[in-house]
Design an enzyme around this catalytic site. Structure first.
Site, PDB file in Angstrom:
ATOM      1  N   ARG A  11       0.884  -1.165   0.000  1.00  0.00           N
ATOM      2  CA  ARG A  11       0.000   0.000   0.000  1.00  0.00           C
ATOM      3  C   ARG A  11       0.920   1.212   0.000  1.00  0.00           C
ATOM      4  NH1 ARG A  11      -4.404   2.592  -1.411  1.00  0.00           N
ATOM      5  NH2 ARG A  11      -5.694   3.349   0.274  1.00  0.00           N
ATOM      6  N   GLY A  12       0.951   1.909  -1.111  1.00  0.00           N
ATOM      7  CA  GLY A  12       1.908   2.977  -1.342  1.00  0.00           C
ATOM      8  C   GLY A  12       1.952   4.052  -0.273  1.00  0.00           C
ATOM      9  N   ASP A  14       1.616   3.906   2.767  1.00  0.00           N
ATOM     10  CA  ASP A  14       2.264   3.455   4.001  1.00  0.00           C
ATOM     11  C   ASP A  14       3.767   3.231   3.859  1.00  0.00           C
ATOM     12  OD1 ASP A  14      -0.167   3.397   5.357  1.00  0.00           O
ATOM     13  OD2 ASP A  14      -0.466   1.256   5.052  1.00  0.00           O
ATOM     14  N   ARG A  16       5.801   3.396   0.498  1.00  0.00           N
ATOM     15  CA  ARG A  16       6.502   3.719  -0.749  1.00  0.00           C
ATOM     16  C   ARG A  16       7.853   4.408  -0.512  1.00  0.00           C
ATOM     17  NH1 ARG A  16       2.664   5.512  -3.799  1.00  0.00           N
ATOM     18  NH2 ARG A  16       2.669   3.739  -5.189  1.00  0.00           N
ATOM     19  N   GLY A  45      -0.997   3.708 -19.827  1.00  0.00           N
ATOM     20  CA  GLY A  45      -1.972   3.357 -20.845  1.00  0.00           C
ATOM     21  C   GLY A  45      -2.420   1.905 -20.770  1.00  0.00           C
ATOM     22  N   GLU A  79      -4.859  -8.358  -5.287  1.00  0.00           N
ATOM     23  CA  GLU A  79      -3.504  -8.871  -5.533  1.00  0.00           C
ATOM     24  C   GLU A  79      -3.207 -10.035  -4.597  1.00  0.00           C
ATOM     25  OE1 GLU A  79      -1.216  -4.721  -6.737  1.00  0.00           O
ATOM     26  OE2 GLU A  79      -0.446  -5.910  -5.070  1.00  0.00           O
TER      27      GLU A  79
END
Length: 170
Positions: A11-12, A14, A16, A45, A79
């Site tokens: 979870r970015g 938390d 990254r 894209g 995921e």
């Protein structure tokens, strides 16, 4: 066949710029592993869900960083379900990391920040998330209250010949 040595689920917000950046650097630069991290490897894209699911299918080892806000994200939970399916289907290693005060019991019993999962349209999806959380908490992993401590334990894992990632790939 695997395209990536390691897929990291996180979870970015938390991790990254903290634990994840150190872990990614260690795996890519010190160990020379091909690491899939969606914020770097997801081509612009592309359909996010298809790209992530394919990356999971084509990874040899999975690291799941259970941080305080991980269970707030339907993407992270989807995921996790896919990771556990691939782990079972292909016999691949899943390595849970409990980070930022998250205890394995929070994940297993869905307590604390894991109590309330995102609202979605189907009960079956929530049930699959709860099952995946319970199963993943039962896997021997790493618990970390402090970034250096957690990275040190993971470093020992990747340096240990008995649990060597290259050995897991063969």
């Amino acid at each position: 066949p695997p395209k990536h040595d390691v897929f990291i689920s996180f979870r970015g917000i938390d991790v990254r710029d903290t634990f994840l950046s150190h872990l990614n650097s260690f795996l890519k630069h010190q160990k020379k592993f091909a690491v899939y991290k969606d914020d770097l490897d997801l081509e612009r894209g592309e359909d996010i869900s298809l790209s992530l699911l394919e990356a999971i299918e084509r990874s040899a080892v999975y690291i799941v960083i259970f941080s305080p806000n991980y269970a707030d994200s339907p993407w992270c939970l989807d995921e996790l379900v896919k990771i556990l399916q691939c782990g079972e289907r292909y016999g691949r290693r899943v390595i849970p990391v409990f980070y930022g005060g998250v205890d394995p019991s929070h994940v297993e019993n869905q307590t604390g920040s894991y109590r309330k999962l995102p609202a979605v349209e189907t009960v079956g999806r929530i049930r699959s998330w709860r099952t995946a959380l319970t199963k993943s908490a039962a896997i021997s992993g790493f618990s970390s209250q402090v970034t250096r401590y957690g990275l040190h334990n993971l470093s020992r894992f990747f340096h240990n010949p008995e649990s060597n990632l290259i050995g897991l790939l063969l």
